[in-house]
Design an enzyme around this catalytic site. Structure first.
Site, PDB file in Angstrom:
ATOM      1  N   LYS A  35      -6.020   0.815   9.482  1.00 45.35           N
ATOM      2  CA  LYS A  35      -4.729   1.414   8.814  1.00 45.35           C
ATOM      3  C   LYS A  35      -4.541   2.927   9.212  1.00 45.35           C
ATOM      4  O   LYS A  35      -3.485   3.536   9.513  1.00 45.35           O
ATOM      5  CB  LYS A  35      -5.062   1.499   7.306  1.00 45.35           C
ATOM      6  CG  LYS A  35      -3.663   0.747   6.512  1.00 45.35           C
ATOM      7  CD  LYS A  35      -3.799   0.621   5.091  1.00 45.35           C
ATOM      8  CE  LYS A  35      -3.483  -0.772   4.993  1.00 45.35           C
ATOM      9  NZ  LYS A  35      -3.361  -1.219   3.394  1.00 45.35           N
ATOM     10  N   THR A  86      -5.801  -3.044  -7.233  1.00 48.73           N
ATOM     11  CA  THR A  86      -6.365  -3.792  -8.452  1.00 48.73           C
ATOM     12  C   THR A  86      -6.236  -5.202  -8.597  1.00 48.73           C
ATOM     13  O   THR A  86      -5.156  -5.591  -9.330  1.00 48.73           O
ATOM     14  CB  THR A  86      -6.060  -3.083  -9.806  1.00 48.73           C
ATOM     15  OG1 THR A  86      -4.409  -2.972  -9.868  1.00 48.73           O
ATOM     16  CG2 THR A  86      -6.160  -1.460  -9.932  1.00 48.73           C
ATOM     17  N   THR A 121      -2.300  -0.040 -11.971  1.00 49.97           N
ATOM     18  CA  THR A 121      -1.892  -0.665 -13.361  1.00 49.97           C
ATOM     19  C   THR A 121      -3.230  -1.263 -13.456  1.00 49.97           C
ATOM     20  O   THR A 121      -3.795  -2.018 -12.901  1.00 49.97           O
ATOM     21  CB  THR A 121      -0.921  -1.590 -13.068  1.00 49.97           C
ATOM     22  OG1 THR A 121       0.089  -1.082 -12.242  1.00 49.97           O
ATOM     23  CG2 THR A 121      -0.543  -2.248 -14.184  1.00 49.97           C
ATOM     24  N   PHE A 155       6.254   3.257 -11.527  1.00 51.45           N
ATOM     25  CA  PHE A 155       6.998   2.236 -11.375  1.00 51.45           C
ATOM     26  C   PHE A 155       7.904   1.655 -10.271  1.00 51.45           C
ATOM     27  O   PHE A 155       8.916   1.218 -10.350  1.00 51.45           O
ATOM     28  CB  PHE A 155       7.951   2.390 -12.757  1.00 51.45           C
ATOM     29  CG  PHE A 155       7.137   2.701 -13.896  1.00 51.45           C
ATOM     30  CD1 PHE A 155       6.901   1.759 -15.014  1.00 51.45           C
ATOM     31  CD2 PHE A 155       6.643   3.765 -14.358  1.00 51.45           C
ATOM     32  CE1 PHE A 155       6.175   1.918 -16.065  1.00 51.45           C
ATOM     33  CE2 PHE A 155       5.952   4.289 -15.661  1.00 51.45           C
ATOM     34  CZ  PHE A 155       5.776   3.123 -16.497  1.00 51.45           C
ATOM     35  N   CYS A 266       2.720  -7.430  -8.291  1.00 50.01           N
ATOM     36  CA  CYS A 266       2.548  -6.597  -9.648  1.00 50.01           C
ATOM     37  C   CYS A 266       2.952  -7.757 -11.066  1.00 50.01           C
ATOM     38  O   CYS A 266       1.912  -7.981 -11.422  1.00 50.01           O
ATOM     39  CB  CYS A 266       3.828  -5.594  -9.885  1.00 50.01           C
ATOM     40  SG  CYS A 266       3.322  -4.228  -8.661  1.00 50.01           S
TER      41      CYS A 266
HETATM   42  P1  NAD Z   1      -2.381  -2.011  -1.544  1.00 51.93           P
HETATM   43  O1  NAD Z   1      -3.347  -3.234  -1.491  1.00 51.93           O
HETATM   44  O2  NAD Z   1      -1.257  -1.992  -0.612  1.00 51.93           O
HETATM   45  O3  NAD Z   1      -3.185  -0.716  -1.038  1.00 51.93           O
HETATM   46  C1  NAD Z   1      -4.451  -0.323  -1.549  1.00 51.93           C
HETATM   47  C2  NAD Z   1      -5.011   0.703  -0.569  1.00 51.93           C
HETATM   48  O4  NAD Z   1      -6.376   0.967  -0.915  1.00 51.93           O
HETATM   49  C3  NAD Z   1      -5.480  -0.138   0.975  1.00 51.93           C
HETATM   50  O5  NAD Z   1      -4.895   0.320   1.946  1.00 51.93           O
HETATM   51  C4  NAD Z   1      -7.030  -0.198   0.792  1.00 51.93           C
HETATM   52  O6  NAD Z   1      -7.555  -0.320   2.169  1.00 51.93           O
HETATM   53  C5  NAD Z   1      -7.128   1.060   0.193  1.00 51.93           C
HETATM   54  N1  NAD Z   1      -8.568   0.970  -0.274  1.00 51.93           N
HETATM   55  C6  NAD Z   1      -9.451   0.277  -0.950  1.00 51.93           C
HETATM   56  N2  NAD Z   1     -10.305   0.617  -1.358  1.00 51.93           N
HETATM   57  C7  NAD Z   1     -10.448   1.987  -0.921  1.00 51.93           C
HETATM   58  C8  NAD Z   1     -11.598   2.960  -1.062  1.00 51.93           C
HETATM   59  N3  NAD Z   1     -12.858   2.653  -1.630  1.00 51.93           N
HETATM   60  N4  NAD Z   1     -11.404   4.117  -0.662  1.00 51.93           N
HETATM   61  C9  NAD Z   1      -9.997   4.401  -0.172  1.00 51.93           C
HETATM   62  N5  NAD Z   1      -9.062   3.483  -0.074  1.00 51.93           N
HETATM   63  C10 NAD Z   1      -9.201   2.258  -0.230  1.00 51.93           C
HETATM   64  O7  NAD Z   1      -2.015  -1.687  -3.038  1.00 51.93           O
HETATM   65  P2  NAD Z   1      -0.596  -1.112  -3.832  1.00 51.93           P
HETATM   66  O8  NAD Z   1       0.473  -2.086  -3.614  1.00 51.93           O
HETATM   67  O9  NAD Z   1      -0.322   0.189  -3.107  1.00 51.93           O
HETATM   68  O10 NAD Z   1      -1.070  -0.943  -5.222  1.00 51.93           O
HETATM   69  C11 NAD Z   1      -2.014   0.096  -5.712  1.00 51.93           C
HETATM   70  C12 NAD Z   1      -1.939   0.016  -7.261  1.00 51.93           C
HETATM   71  O11 NAD Z   1      -0.781   0.400  -7.707  1.00 51.93           O
HETATM   72  C13 NAD Z   1      -2.051  -1.321  -7.720  1.00 51.93           C
HETATM   73  O12 NAD Z   1      -2.809  -0.995  -9.092  1.00 51.93           O
HETATM   74  C14 NAD Z   1      -0.739  -1.799  -8.212  1.00 51.93           C
HETATM   75  O13 NAD Z   1      -0.920  -2.591  -9.350  1.00 51.93           O
HETATM   76  C15 NAD Z   1      -0.250  -0.684  -8.684  1.00 51.93           C
HETATM   77  N6  NAD Z   1       1.215  -0.530  -8.319  1.00 51.93           N
HETATM   78  C16 NAD Z   1       1.829  -1.280  -7.373  1.00 51.93           C
HETATM   79  C17 NAD Z   1       3.291  -1.162  -7.196  1.00 51.93           C
HETATM   80  C18 NAD Z   1       3.811  -2.072  -5.710  1.00 51.93           C
HETATM   81  O14 NAD Z   1       5.200  -2.270  -5.710  1.00 51.93           O
HETATM   82  N7  NAD Z   1       3.051  -2.398  -4.761  1.00 51.93           N
HETATM   83  C19 NAD Z   1       3.934  -0.772  -7.987  1.00 51.93           C
HETATM   84  C20 NAD Z   1       3.517   0.215  -8.986  1.00 51.93           C
HETATM   85  C21 NAD Z   1       2.112   0.195  -9.139  1.00 51.93           C
END
Ligand code: NAD
Length: 393
Positions: A35, A86, A121, A155, A266
């Protein structure tokens, strides 16, 4: 300000680019080397309209960098956002292992005061757990650095994440520390200047706000879907029903569109987690339990409709147009299309499909179903088809 963003997924990248745009120095760190390589080559590991241009702009001004070096990121920042995933565990609870890993990483490399911002979240009390992890490691390292924790739930909507970041309905900041709250106001200074309301509260309330909001929207969608099912049986027009409902200011027209069920990363995860938290606290949220069931049924209902219309789907060629869980994203997690394809396939249908963004993601998710044809365009897909299911907004 010097800011690190740990986890460069959907949320992490969007936050990073705008915090850089606000004039901060942002270090994006991820443990996924591929990535970071992609980002350093000027490409994007995800699809989000408009994101590439803002990254390029900030790279040009040297306000954003991408690395796998967590030590470098922690040592060179005052504020560290945790934006790792998460995911949901098999029992519906939230898997906190990625958060724990990052908390440990921060504690191992802390070299001064740090403000740790929980964006994800998570079940209520996770903020406290993160604090404990960091405190315990600092104790083992015999160090006495100060740090604070803030819960700052996001959000953002996929596909509209850039707009949402700049035009949020509210910024929620949960912390016990006045210093932390002041730093957060500074981080979001541009949004404060734009008159966005700030809700300052404790960590537990901030964590609950996110769950309560997402679950409410999921309930609203499922309610409309069930009303739509009833309309269909009684010659009532759901579009007119929801349009009239939406004119009532107490109801609002948003999230009143019926469809094949909600999906994405989500709502399904958050509703299941909230239901579990309710049960564990002996305070069940029965509306959410019913919503989860209603949503599962809705996805299957689409399959039943197709089967009923065609009498039998065995050996019929069915084209599915639209794979992502909504428009303007490549995210197929929990998308209704995935359930519909799987079910039709199991009932003997031949599946052809196309989506303008989500083909690669879907290929990965559906690789256990041999023989699905991923087409280059919608016209190629519909050639020789017996039926066409349009699963887009
Ligand atoms: P995602 O899976 O797209 O991204 C998570 C990233 O974290 C990945 O790139 C992964 O490689 C990295 N990662 C994992 N372990 C790691 C570590 N130890 N060190 C560094 N990087 C690490 O997740 P997302 O969709 O961006 O969601 C993240 C959080 O935000 C979740 O809790 C989700 O519920 C919340 N959220 C998501 C959205 C949405 O629309 N996607 C909206 C609001 C809130």
């Amino acid at each position: 300000m010097k800011i690190a963003i740990s986890g460069t997924g959907y949320v992490g990248l969007v936050i990073s680019v705008y915090l850089a745009d606000f004039g901060n120095n942002v270090i994006c760190v991820d443990n996924d080397e591929e990535k970071i390589d992609i980002l350093n080559k000027g490409q994007l590991p995800i699809y989000e309209p408009g994101l590439k241009e803002i990254i390029e702009r900030n790279k040009c001004y040297k306000r954003i960098e991408f690395t796998t070096d967590i030590k470098y990121a922690v040592e060179n920042s005052e504020v560290i956002f945790i934006t790792v995933g998460t995911p949901e565990k098999e029992d519906g609870s939230t898997d906190l292992k990625y958060i724990s890993e990052v908390a440990k990483d921060i504690a191992c490399h802390i070299n001064d005061y740090k403000l740790v911002v929980d964006i994800y979240t998570v079940p209520i009390v996770t903020g406290k757990k993160v604090k404990e992890i960091i405190q315990n490691i600092l104790k083992d390292r015999k160090l006495n650095y100060k740090f604070d924790i803030v819960s700052n739930p996001e959000f953002l909507r996929k596909g509209k994440a850039l707009y949402d970041f700049m035009h949020p309905d509210r910024i929620v900041i949960g912390s016990e520390s006045k210093k932390a709250i002041e730093i957060m106001k500074e981080v979001y200074r541009v949004l404060k200047l734009n008159d966005i309301p700030f809700i300052i509260t404790n960590i537990e309330t901030a964590e609950m706000i996110k769950y309560a909001s997402n679950a409410f929207l999921a309930i609203k969608i499922s309610y409309v879907n069930e009303i739509a099912n009833l309309c269909e049986k009684n010659d009532a027009d759901i579009q007119v029903v929801t349009s009239a409902m939406g004119k009532d200011g107490r109801i609002s027209h948003k999230f009143l569109h019926c469809g094949p069920g909600y999906g994405g990363s989500c709502f399904p995860k958050d509703t299941k987690a909230l239901a579990k938290i309710g049960r564990e606290n002996n305070s069940p949220i029965t509306l959410i339990e019913s919503t989860i069931k209603a949503n599962q049924n809705q996805k299957l209902k689409m399959v039943e409709k197709i089967e009923k219309t065609m009498e039998n789907v065995k050996d019929k060629t069915i084209v599915i147009l639209g794979l992502a869980f909504k428009s303007e994203t490549d995210d197929v997690r929990e998308a209704p299309s995935m359930v519909i394809i799987e079910e039709l396939y199991q009932r003997g249908a031949k599946i052809k499909t196309f989506d303008p963004q989500a083909m690669e993601e879907a290929r990965g998710k559906l690789k256990h179903l041999k023989g699905i044809i991923f087409c280059k365009g919608e016209y190629e897909a519909i050639e020789g088809a017996d039926a066409l299911a349009i699963i887009t907004e």
